[in-house]
Motif scaffolding. Sequence first.
Motif, PDB file in Angstrom:
ATOM      1  N   LYS A  21       0.801  -1.225   0.000  1.00  0.00           N
ATOM      2  CA  LYS A  21       0.000   0.000   0.000  1.00  0.00           C
ATOM      3  C   LYS A  21       0.835   1.277   0.000  1.00  0.00           C
ATOM      4  CE  LYS A  21      -4.177  -1.752   2.204  1.00  0.00           C
ATOM      5  NZ  LYS A  21      -5.284  -1.223   1.447  1.00  0.00           N
ATOM      6  N   ALA A  22       1.854   1.337   0.845  1.00  0.00           N
ATOM      7  CA  ALA A  22       2.642   2.572   0.998  1.00  0.00           C
ATOM      8  C   ALA A  22       3.346   2.971  -0.296  1.00  0.00           C
ATOM      9  CB  ALA A  22       3.655   2.409   2.128  1.00  0.00           C
ATOM     10  N   ARG A  23       3.615   2.019  -1.169  1.00  0.00           N
ATOM     11  CA  ARG A  23       4.328   2.324  -2.409  1.00  0.00           C
ATOM     12  C   ARG A  23       3.483   3.140  -3.386  1.00  0.00           C
ATOM     13  NH1 ARG A  23       6.831  -3.386  -3.952  1.00  0.00           N
ATOM     14  NH2 ARG A  23       7.350  -2.280  -5.876  1.00  0.00           N
ATOM     15  N   LEU A  24       2.177   3.257  -3.122  1.00  0.00           N
ATOM     16  CA  LEU A  24       1.288   3.994  -4.024  1.00  0.00           C
ATOM     17  C   LEU A  24       0.926   5.376  -3.493  1.00  0.00           C
ATOM     18  CD1 LEU A  24       0.209   2.825  -6.786  1.00  0.00           C
ATOM     19  CD2 LEU A  24       1.248   1.171  -5.282  1.00  0.00           C
ATOM     20  N   ALA A  25       1.641   5.846  -2.492  1.00  0.00           N
ATOM     21  CA  ALA A  25       1.407   7.201  -1.978  1.00  0.00           C
ATOM     22  C   ALA A  25       1.650   8.205  -3.101  1.00  0.00           C
ATOM     23  CB  ALA A  25       2.326   7.481  -0.804  1.00  0.00           C
ATOM     24  N   GLY A  26       0.848   9.248  -3.140  1.00  0.00           N
ATOM     25  CA  GLY A  26       1.032  10.295  -4.139  1.00  0.00           C
ATOM     26  C   GLY A  26       0.243  10.092  -5.424  1.00  0.00           C
ATOM     27  N   ARG A  27      -0.602   9.057  -5.467  1.00  0.00           N
ATOM     28  CA  ARG A  27      -1.448   8.811  -6.644  1.00  0.00           C
ATOM     29  C   ARG A  27      -2.899   9.056  -6.258  1.00  0.00           C
ATOM     30  NH1 ARG A  27      -2.929   2.848  -8.344  1.00  0.00           N
ATOM     31  NH2 ARG A  27      -4.305   3.234  -6.578  1.00  0.00           N
ATOM     32  N   SER A  28      -3.635   9.743  -7.127  1.00  0.00           N
ATOM     33  CA  SER A  28      -5.082   9.885  -6.928  1.00  0.00           C
ATOM     34  C   SER A  28      -5.787   9.644  -8.252  1.00  0.00           C
ATOM     35  CB  SER A  28      -5.437  11.259  -6.363  1.00  0.00           C
ATOM     36  OG  SER A  28      -5.132  12.264  -7.300  1.00  0.00           O
ATOM     37  N   LYS A  29      -7.024   9.137  -8.143  1.00  0.00           N
ATOM     38  CA  LYS A  29      -7.813   8.810  -9.340  1.00  0.00           C
ATOM     39  C   LYS A  29      -9.195   9.421  -9.232  1.00  0.00           C
ATOM     40  CE  LYS A  29      -5.849   4.302 -10.466  1.00  0.00           C
ATOM     41  NZ  LYS A  29      -6.182   2.955 -10.954  1.00  0.00           N
ATOM     42  N   ARG A  30      -9.682   9.910 -10.358  1.00  0.00           N
ATOM     43  CA  ARG A  30     -11.076  10.341 -10.489  1.00  0.00           C
ATOM     44  C   ARG A  30     -11.721   9.381 -11.485  1.00  0.00           C
ATOM     45  NH1 ARG A  30     -11.640  15.813  -8.548  1.00  0.00           N
ATOM     46  NH2 ARG A  30      -9.574  16.646  -8.070  1.00  0.00           N
ATOM     47  N   ARG A  31     -12.685   8.616 -11.034  1.00  0.00           N
ATOM     48  CA  ARG A  31     -13.304   7.554 -11.840  1.00  0.00           C
ATOM     49  C   ARG A  31     -14.363   8.140 -12.779  1.00  0.00           C
ATOM     50  NH1 ARG A  31     -11.351   2.800  -9.998  1.00  0.00           N
ATOM     51  NH2 ARG A  31     -10.532   2.748  -7.883  1.00  0.00           N
ATOM     52  N   LEU A  32     -13.907   8.662 -13.905  1.00  0.00           N
ATOM     53  CA  LEU A  32     -14.787   9.314 -14.866  1.00  0.00           C
ATOM     54  C   LEU A  32     -15.761   8.327 -15.505  1.00  0.00           C
ATOM     55  CD1 LEU A  32     -12.210  11.645 -16.675  1.00  0.00           C
ATOM     56  CD2 LEU A  32     -13.543  12.077 -14.601  1.00  0.00           C
ATOM     57  N   GLY A  33     -15.294   7.127 -15.810  1.00  0.00           N
ATOM     58  CA  GLY A  33     -16.174   6.127 -16.408  1.00  0.00           C
ATOM     59  C   GLY A  33     -17.329   5.770 -15.489  1.00  0.00           C
ATOM     60  N   ASP A  34     -17.032   5.603 -14.204  1.00  0.00           N
ATOM     61  CA  ASP A  34     -18.099   5.314 -13.240  1.00  0.00           C
ATOM     62  C   ASP A  34     -19.070   6.488 -13.156  1.00  0.00           C
ATOM     63  OD1 ASP A  34     -16.860   2.898 -12.755  1.00  0.00           O
ATOM     64  OD2 ASP A  34     -16.200   3.415 -10.722  1.00  0.00           O
ATOM     65  N   ALA A  35     -18.544   7.719 -13.167  1.00  0.00           N
ATOM     66  CA  ALA A  35     -19.395   8.906 -13.100  1.00  0.00           C
ATOM     67  C   ALA A  35     -20.333   8.985 -14.309  1.00  0.00           C
ATOM     68  CB  ALA A  35     -18.544  10.173 -13.002  1.00  0.00           C
ATOM     69  N   ALA A  36     -19.899   8.440 -15.449  1.00  0.00           N
ATOM     70  CA  ALA A  36     -20.721   8.434 -16.656  1.00  0.00           C
ATOM     71  C   ALA A  36     -21.636   7.215 -16.725  1.00  0.00           C
ATOM     72  CB  ALA A  36     -19.824   8.477 -17.893  1.00  0.00           C
ATOM     73  N   GLY A  37     -21.496   6.302 -15.765  1.00  0.00           N
ATOM     74  CA  GLY A  37     -22.323   5.106 -15.768  1.00  0.00           C
ATOM     75  C   GLY A  37     -21.879   4.048 -16.760  1.00  0.00           C
ATOM     76  N   LEU A  38     -20.604   4.083 -17.180  1.00  0.00           N
ATOM     77  CA  LEU A  38     -20.115   3.106 -18.155  1.00  0.00           C
ATOM     78  C   LEU A  38     -20.056   1.715 -17.535  1.00  0.00           C
ATOM     79  CD1 LEU A  38     -17.210   5.112 -19.832  1.00  0.00           C
ATOM     80  CD2 LEU A  38     -19.624   4.983 -20.498  1.00  0.00           C
ATOM     81  N   LYS A  39     -20.412   0.705 -18.316  1.00  0.00           N
ATOM     82  CA  LYS A  39     -20.451  -0.677 -17.833  1.00  0.00           C
ATOM     83  C   LYS A  39     -19.341  -1.545 -18.414  1.00  0.00           C
ATOM     84  CE  LYS A  39     -24.471  -0.088 -15.774  1.00  0.00           C
ATOM     85  NZ  LYS A  39     -24.335   0.765 -14.650  1.00  0.00           N
ATOM     86  N   ASN A  40     -18.891  -1.291 -19.650  1.00  0.00           N
ATOM     87  CA  ASN A  40     -17.972  -2.189 -20.346  1.00  0.00           C
ATOM     88  C   ASN A  40     -16.510  -1.803 -20.241  1.00  0.00           C
ATOM     89  OD1 ASN A  40     -20.059  -3.897 -21.313  1.00  0.00           O
ATOM     90  ND2 ASN A  40     -20.554  -2.336 -22.831  1.00  0.00           N
ATOM     91  N   PHE A  41     -16.233  -0.562 -19.908  1.00  0.00           N
ATOM     92  CA  PHE A  41     -14.849  -0.142 -19.720  1.00  0.00           C
ATOM     93  C   PHE A  41     -14.797   1.001 -18.729  1.00  0.00           C
ATOM     94  CE2 PHE A  41     -16.291   2.376 -23.309  1.00  0.00           C
ATOM     95  CZ  PHE A  41     -15.762   3.634 -23.095  1.00  0.00           C
ATOM     96  N   GLY A  42     -13.628   1.168 -18.129  1.00  0.00           N
ATOM     97  CA  GLY A  42     -13.429   2.232 -17.160  1.00  0.00           C
ATOM     98  C   GLY A  42     -12.499   3.300 -17.702  1.00  0.00           C
ATOM     99  N   VAL A  43     -12.698   4.523 -17.235  1.00  0.00           N
ATOM    100  CA  VAL A  43     -11.828   5.644 -17.576  1.00  0.00           C
ATOM    101  C   VAL A  43     -11.516   6.378 -16.283  1.00  0.00           C
ATOM    102  CG1 VAL A  43     -11.562   7.776 -18.902  1.00  0.00           C
ATOM    103  CG2 VAL A  43     -12.965   5.910 -19.828  1.00  0.00           C
ATOM    104  N   ASN A  44     -10.233   6.506 -15.985  1.00  0.00           N
ATOM    105  CA  ASN A  44      -9.797   7.225 -14.790  1.00  0.00           C
ATOM    106  C   ASN A  44      -8.900   8.382 -15.183  1.00  0.00           C
ATOM    107  OD1 ASN A  44     -10.987   5.322 -12.979  1.00  0.00           O
ATOM    108  ND2 ASN A  44      -9.257   3.974 -13.294  1.00  0.00           N
TER     109      ASN A  44
END
Length: 158
Positions: A21-44
């Motif tokens: 877990k600690a090795r991923l400090a400093g990364r953030s994601k905004r889940r745009l695909g989820d916000a659009a309701g996409l089902k078949n692929f994700g966009v972050n």
Amino acid sequence: MHIDPEQVPAKTGTVYPEPFKARLAGRSKRRLGDAAGLKNFGVNWVALEPGAMSALRHWHQRQDEFIYVLTGEVVLITNAGEQVLKAGMAAGFPAGEANGHHLVNRSAALATYLEVGDRTPDDQVTYPDDDLVAAAGDAGWIFFHKDGQPYSSSMSSV
């Protein structure tokens, strides 16, 4: 559907088990695909602070991945070595190709990129540099040591 990426909540942290877990400090994601309701692929929309990495170096058995750098620069690390990717550059990683990859921000400035991946079920992820394998289940990712033993509390939703 219109989406303002700035209005999509940024998520930090990782689903990786300890001690990763600690090795991923400093990364953030905004889940745009989820916000659009996409089902078949994700966009972050991913932001990497200086010194941060996108993920542990990995490859997917069943899911394709694609990245497009928006701002700054990142170092793409694959089996072939290292390559600097600057804003406007892209890279793709076909499913089943055993080419471990990840991005590292070695610059002094924030870097952002779009990360696109499909949601093919029953995926497995191999981490060539670490004692880690992940399997996609109905409730999220389950993490194992390479000898098949599960990590304690290894089930995490994506």
